[in-house]
Design a protein around this motif. Structure first.
Motif, mmCIF file in Angstrom:
data_model
loop_
_atom_site.group_PDB
_atom_site.id
_atom_site.type_symbol
_atom_site.label_atom_id
_atom_site.label_comp_id
_atom_site.label_asym_id
_atom_site.label_seq_id
_atom_site.Cartn_x
_atom_site.Cartn_y
_atom_site.Cartn_z
ATOM 1 N N MET A 134 9.153 -4.578 -4.039
ATOM 2 C CA MET A 134 8.571 -3.856 -2.915
ATOM 3 C C MET A 134 7.926 -2.555 -3.394
ATOM 4 S SD MET A 134 10.440 -2.874 0.642
ATOM 5 C CE MET A 134 11.097 -4.520 0.787
ATOM 6 N N ALA A 135 8.604 -1.836 -4.283
ATOM 7 C CA ALA A 135 8.068 -0.571 -4.796
ATOM 8 C C ALA A 135 6.760 -0.814 -5.550
ATOM 9 C CB ALA A 135 9.093 0.123 -5.687
ATOM 10 N N ALA A 136 6.713 -1.848 -6.370
ATOM 11 C CA ALA A 136 5.495 -2.157 -7.132
ATOM 12 C C ALA A 136 4.349 -2.533 -6.189
ATOM 13 C CB ALA A 136 5.764 -3.280 -8.125
ATOM 14 N N ALA A 137 4.648 -3.317 -5.161
ATOM 15 C CA ALA A 137 3.617 -3.707 -4.191
ATOM 16 C C ALA A 137 3.134 -2.486 -3.406
ATOM 17 C CB ALA A 137 4.160 -4.770 -3.241
ATOM 18 N N MET A 138 4.055 -1.592 -3.062
ATOM 19 C CA MET A 138 3.674 -0.363 -2.351
ATOM 20 C C MET A 138 2.759 0.503 -3.213
ATOM 21 S SD MET A 138 6.991 1.217 -0.627
ATOM 22 C CE MET A 138 7.402 0.886 1.041
ATOM 23 N N ARG A 139 3.110 0.627 -4.483
ATOM 24 C CA ARG A 139 2.305 1.444 -5.392
ATOM 25 C C ARG A 139 0.879 0.891 -5.466
ATOM 26 N NH1 ARG A 139 5.823 1.753 -8.859
ATOM 27 N NH2 ARG A 139 6.575 3.813 -8.326
ATOM 28 N N ARG A 140 0.747 -0.421 -5.610
ATOM 29 C CA ARG A 140 -0.589 -1.047 -5.659
ATOM 30 C C ARG A 140 -1.344 -0.803 -4.355
ATOM 31 N NH1 ARG A 140 2.336 -5.138 -8.031
ATOM 32 N NH2 ARG A 140 2.402 -6.334 -6.095
ATOM 33 N N ALA A 141 -0.670 -1.008 -3.231
ATOM 34 C CA ALA A 141 -1.312 -0.824 -1.923
ATOM 35 C C ALA A 141 -1.718 0.627 -1.715
ATOM 36 C CB ALA A 141 -0.371 -1.285 -0.810
ATOM 37 N N ASN A 142 -0.841 1.570 -2.081
ATOM 38 C CA ASN A 142 -1.152 2.989 -1.895
ATOM 39 C C ASN A 142 -2.353 3.413 -2.730
ATOM 40 O OD1 ASN A 142 1.020 3.118 -0.161
ATOM 41 N ND2 ASN A 142 2.278 4.402 -1.473
ATOM 42 N N LYS A 143 -2.428 2.927 -3.964
ATOM 43 C CA LYS A 143 -3.582 3.249 -4.816
ATOM 44 C C LYS A 143 -4.866 2.734 -4.181
ATOM 45 C CE LYS A 143 -1.264 3.667 -9.247
ATOM 46 N NZ LYS A 143 -1.066 3.127 -10.589
ATOM 47 N N LYS A 144 -4.815 1.509 -3.667
ATOM 48 C CA LYS A 144 -5.982 0.911 -3.029
ATOM 49 C C LYS A 144 -6.357 1.706 -1.767
ATOM 50 C CE LYS A 144 -6.165 -3.597 -2.715
ATOM 51 N NZ LYS A 144 -5.948 -4.987 -2.251
ATOM 52 N N ASP A 145 -5.352 2.106 -0.987
ATOM 53 C CA ASP A 145 -5.609 2.851 0.251
ATOM 54 C C ASP A 145 -6.223 4.215 -0.042
ATOM 55 O OD1 ASP A 145 -4.553 0.720 1.705
ATOM 56 O OD2 ASP A 145 -2.557 1.600 1.802
ATOM 57 N N LEU A 146 -5.682 4.932 -1.021
ATOM 58 C CA LEU A 146 -6.247 6.233 -1.367
ATOM 59 C C LEU A 146 -7.660 6.097 -1.929
ATOM 60 C CD1 LEU A 146 -3.187 8.168 -2.820
ATOM 61 C CD2 LEU A 146 -4.359 8.581 -0.647
#
Length: 146
Positions: free
Chosen positions: A125-137
């Motif tokens: 979950m943490a790895a998926a969040m990190r990827r999603a957050n980078k994409k969102d920013l």
């Protein structure tokens, strides 16, 4: 139980006031968050401490519905939202600081303590969040710099 604590950041070539007013307005969330499908105000806008908002998101193939409450707001500096619902209580923090004359460093932090079955998948979950957050920013930067 492992905590999830994901911090991502970017520099956006726009003044702090512009970046923070756009990013802190929940109405814009579906524009720059790939996983957020909709938001609905439970309290009257604008965003303030005590504001409550229902979010519908898609994450790791699932549709999630949750209510965030704004627990801290320093316009132009920090916004903190928290939910205590569901299997994964979450706190989301946005911070903004000058990164030059007309640039802003925005940091996005998501942290929480998953319980039950969600706790087993915390590292994934943490790895998926990190990827999603980078994409969102990256999307936020693209919107504000264009």
């Amino acid at each position: 139980m492992p905590d999830v604590d994901v911090v991502t950041g970017t520099v956006i070539r726009r003044p702090v006031a512009e970046v923070s007013s756009y990013a802190a307005d929940p109405a814009h969330a579906p524009e720059w968050y790939a996983n957020i499908e909709s938001i609905t105000w439970r309290t009257d806008p604008p965003v303030a401490v005590g504001s409550r908002l229902d979010f519908v998101a898609r994450f790791l193939g699932r549709t999630l519905s949750y209510t965030y409450e704004v627990v801290d707001l320093e316009p132009g500096e920090r916004l903190v939202m928290r939910t205590a619902e569901g299997p994964f209580p979450m706190e989301t923090t946005y911070t903004w600081e000058p990164a030059g004359p007309d640039s802003t460093r925005m940091t996005l932090r998501n942290r929480g303590t998953p319980s039950g079955f969600a706790a087993v998948g915390a590292p994934v979950m943490a790895a998926a969040m990190r990827r999603a957050n980078k994409k969102d920013l990256s999307r936020l930067k693209e919107i504000l710099e264009s």
